[in-house]
Design a protein around this motif. Structure first.
Motif, PDB file in Angstrom:
ATOM      1  N   ASP A 186      -6.965  29.722   2.279  1.00  0.00           N
ATOM      2  CA  ASP A 186      -6.809  29.359   3.692  1.00  0.00           C
ATOM      3  C   ASP A 186      -5.832  30.276   4.437  1.00  0.00           C
ATOM      4  O   ASP A 186      -4.900  29.812   5.088  1.00  0.00           O
ATOM      5  CB  ASP A 186      -6.379  27.894   3.829  1.00  0.00           C
ATOM      6  N   ARG A 187      -6.087  31.563   4.408  1.00  0.00           N
ATOM      7  CA  ARG A 187      -5.275  32.466   5.224  1.00  0.00           C
ATOM      8  C   ARG A 187      -5.603  32.295   6.703  1.00  0.00           C
ATOM      9  O   ARG A 187      -4.785  32.577   7.575  1.00  0.00           O
ATOM     10  CB  ARG A 187      -5.467  33.903   4.759  1.00  0.00           C
ATOM     11  N   ALA A 188      -6.811  31.846   6.999  1.00  0.00           N
ATOM     12  CA  ALA A 188      -7.174  31.322   8.321  1.00  0.00           C
ATOM     13  C   ALA A 188      -7.701  29.907   8.082  1.00  0.00           C
ATOM     14  O   ALA A 188      -7.660  29.397   6.961  1.00  0.00           O
ATOM     15  CB  ALA A 188      -8.211  32.215   8.995  1.00  0.00           C
ATOM     16  N   GLU A 189      -8.216  29.269   9.132  1.00  0.00           N
ATOM     17  CA  GLU A 189      -8.612  27.871   9.012  1.00  0.00           C
ATOM     18  C   GLU A 189      -9.828  27.702   8.092  1.00  0.00           C
ATOM     19  O   GLU A 189     -10.801  28.453   8.194  1.00  0.00           O
ATOM     20  CB  GLU A 189      -8.935  27.289  10.397  1.00  0.00           C
ATOM     21  N   ILE A 190      -9.740  26.703   7.230  1.00  0.00           N
ATOM     22  CA  ILE A 190     -10.877  26.246   6.432  1.00  0.00           C
ATOM     23  C   ILE A 190     -11.045  24.756   6.700  1.00  0.00           C
ATOM     24  O   ILE A 190     -10.083  23.993   6.626  1.00  0.00           O
ATOM     25  CB  ILE A 190     -10.667  26.495   4.928  1.00  0.00           C
ATOM     26  N   ALA A 202     -15.798  27.590  -7.392  1.00  0.00           N
ATOM     27  CA  ALA A 202     -16.254  28.142  -6.109  1.00  0.00           C
ATOM     28  C   ALA A 202     -15.082  28.832  -5.420  1.00  0.00           C
ATOM     29  O   ALA A 202     -13.923  28.462  -5.605  1.00  0.00           O
ATOM     30  CB  ALA A 202     -16.818  27.038  -5.230  1.00  0.00           C
ATOM     31  N   ARG A 203     -15.388  29.850  -4.620  1.00  0.00           N
ATOM     32  CA  ARG A 203     -14.364  30.598  -3.896  1.00  0.00           C
ATOM     33  C   ARG A 203     -14.701  30.530  -2.408  1.00  0.00           C
ATOM     34  O   ARG A 203     -15.763  30.972  -1.977  1.00  0.00           O
ATOM     35  CB  ARG A 203     -14.277  32.073  -4.310  1.00  0.00           C
ATOM     36  N   ILE A 204     -13.796  29.948  -1.625  1.00  0.00           N
ATOM     37  CA  ILE A 204     -14.004  29.815  -0.177  1.00  0.00           C
ATOM     38  C   ILE A 204     -12.947  30.644   0.530  1.00  0.00           C
ATOM     39  O   ILE A 204     -11.751  30.386   0.392  1.00  0.00           O
ATOM     40  CB  ILE A 204     -13.945  28.343   0.257  1.00  0.00           C
ATOM     41  N   TYR A 205     -13.407  31.621   1.311  1.00  0.00           N
ATOM     42  CA  TYR A 205     -12.500  32.580   1.948  1.00  0.00           C
ATOM     43  C   TYR A 205     -12.483  32.400   3.458  1.00  0.00           C
ATOM     44  O   TYR A 205     -13.447  31.914   4.065  1.00  0.00           O
ATOM     45  CB  TYR A 205     -12.928  34.014   1.612  1.00  0.00           C
ATOM     46  N   SER A 206     -11.381  32.839   4.050  1.00  0.00           N
ATOM     47  CA  SER A 206     -11.257  32.826   5.513  1.00  0.00           C
ATOM     48  C   SER A 206     -10.735  34.168   6.016  1.00  0.00           C
ATOM     49  O   SER A 206     -10.302  34.269   7.158  1.00  0.00           O
ATOM     50  CB  SER A 206     -10.335  31.685   5.965  1.00  0.00           C
ATOM     51  N   PHE A 219      -9.634  37.943  10.137  1.00  0.00           N
ATOM     52  CA  PHE A 219      -9.512  36.515   9.849  1.00  0.00           C
ATOM     53  C   PHE A 219     -10.578  35.757  10.623  1.00  0.00           C
ATOM     54  O   PHE A 219     -10.768  35.990  11.825  1.00  0.00           O
ATOM     55  CB  PHE A 219      -8.120  36.012  10.214  1.00  0.00           C
ATOM     56  N   ALA A 220     -11.277  34.860   9.937  1.00  0.00           N
ATOM     57  CA  ALA A 220     -12.371  34.119  10.559  1.00  0.00           C
ATOM     58  C   ALA A 220     -12.414  32.709   9.985  1.00  0.00           C
ATOM     59  O   ALA A 220     -12.517  32.547   8.756  1.00  0.00           O
ATOM     60  CB  ALA A 220     -13.704  34.829  10.316  1.00  0.00           C
ATOM     61  N   PRO A 221     -12.330  31.681  10.819  1.00  0.00           N
ATOM     62  CA  PRO A 221     -12.385  30.307  10.320  1.00  0.00           C
ATOM     63  C   PRO A 221     -13.684  30.046   9.562  1.00  0.00           C
ATOM     64  O   PRO A 221     -14.750  30.544   9.921  1.00  0.00           O
ATOM     65  CB  PRO A 221     -12.312  29.459  11.592  1.00  0.00           C
ATOM     66  N   VAL A 236     -18.154  31.631  -0.754  1.00  0.00           N
ATOM     67  CA  VAL A 236     -18.374  31.384   0.676  1.00  0.00           C
ATOM     68  C   VAL A 236     -17.517  32.384   1.440  1.00  0.00           C
ATOM     69  O   VAL A 236     -16.291  32.339   1.362  1.00  0.00           O
ATOM     70  CB  VAL A 236     -17.998  29.933   1.058  1.00  0.00           C
ATOM     71  N   LEU A 237     -18.166  33.293   2.158  1.00  0.00           N
ATOM     72  CA  LEU A 237     -17.446  34.366   2.840  1.00  0.00           C
ATOM     73  C   LEU A 237     -16.791  33.877   4.123  1.00  0.00           C
ATOM     74  O   LEU A 237     -17.198  32.873   4.719  1.00  0.00           O
ATOM     75  CB  LEU A 237     -18.405  35.516   3.136  1.00  0.00           C
ATOM     76  N   ALA A 238     -15.780  34.612   4.551  1.00  0.00           N
ATOM     77  CA  ALA A 238     -15.037  34.271   5.766  1.00  0.00           C
ATOM     78  C   ALA A 238     -15.965  34.187   6.968  1.00  0.00           C
ATOM     79  O   ALA A 238     -16.871  35.006   7.133  1.00  0.00           O
ATOM     80  CB  ALA A 238     -13.948  35.305   6.014  1.00  0.00           C
ATOM     81  N   GLY A 239     -15.740  33.194   7.806  1.00  0.00           N
ATOM     82  CA  GLY A 239     -16.522  33.036   9.021  1.00  0.00           C
ATOM     83  C   GLY A 239     -17.805  32.257   8.844  1.00  0.00           C
ATOM     84  O   GLY A 239     -18.528  32.009   9.814  1.00  0.00           O
TER      85      GLY A 239
END
Length: 257
Positions: A186-190, A202-206, A219-221, A236-239
């Motif tokens: 969560d470097r940006a909003e998740i 699983a890997r969820i990126y922001s 950075f993309a929520p 799950v890629l950023a944005g």
């Protein structure tokens, strides 16, 4: 039914309505003690927002969990035979810890200072002798999440070994399940919508990088819609904005293309 189980009925619309589900439970005496401990921690973290005081609370709890005794006493720095024990004791104090996220240029220093003791508690609980106590662990992480996350819903289940980055950019709605070893970066909003399920590993990126300049961060929520399913080992890629009820199977990739 044994004393270590809780019986619940299947939902009204479940195909096997008569079938009952038995959930493993600790013994009553242990459950009462676990709940008292969690309530005490919840009250302490609600009362104390200062990073220094939160670090002391976490240090004192980790001393008990790892060493079986209260914090206190003077360390002997002169004996080389005691250096490993000294290192261990000092490392139980979040004030002596540096986390990778603290080195990121985008970190909000003030917010991270308040989060860091709780992030260390999150990590060290899972590595402690009680870290695999499933009943206690999911309740411990939910309690801590109420003080770490932007939003923490009800009826959430977060399993052992889930990784966080900052914590303060994470919003989790009611009934979400995050299975073991998932990463919520969560470097940006998740945002995890109501009833969403995040699979093992699983890997969820922001955040991502500019194609032509890898040193430039973007950075993309990232949003996982209500009742969406993210399979095990999926990225799950950023944005990404996963629709309500969407499914990405195991070892897949989700993006917003």
């Amino acid at each position: 039914m044994s004393m270590g189980e809780q019986t619940i009925e299947a939902p009204a619309n479940h195909p096997s309505r008569e079938q009952v589900t038995r959930l493993p439970q600790p013994q009553p005496e242990a459950e009462e003690l676990y709940r008292r401990w969690l309530s005490f921690l919840d009250e302490e973290f609600s009362r104390h927002q200062a990073p220094e005081r939160r670090a002391e609370i976490v240090r004192d709890q980790l001393f008990q969990l790892y060493l079986g005794r209260p914090h206190g006493g003077k360390l002997n720095f002169t004996l080389t035979s005691e250096l490993p024990l000294n290192v261990l004791q000092l490392s139980l104090d979040p004030a002596n810890i540096t986390l990778e996220a603290g080195h990121y240029p985008d970190v909000d220093r003030e917010r991270f200072a308040k989060s860091k003791p709780l992030l260390w508690f999150w990590i060290m609980f899972d590595r402690s002798p009680i870290g695999l106590n499933h009943w206690l662990g999911i309740r411990f992480r939910c309690m801590l999440g109420r003080h770490l996350f932007a939003k923490m819903g009800k009826g959430v289940r977060i399993d052992h070994g889930v990784e966080l980055t900052y914590g303060y950019n994470l919003s989790i709605d009611d009934g979400v399940i995050v299975r073991q070893r998932a990463l919520l970066d969560d470097r940006a909003e998740i945002y995890l919508g109501q009833g969403a399920v995040i699979g093992n590993y699983a890997r969820i990126y922001s955040h991502t990088h500019e194609k032509d300049d890898y040193d430039k961060l973007i950075f993309a929520p990232t949003k996982i819609g209500a009742r969406a399913r993210v399979g095990a080992h999926t990225v799950v890629l950023a944005g990404t904005d996963m629709a309500e009820g969407a499914i990405v199977g195991p070892q897949g990739t989700a993006d917003d293309q």
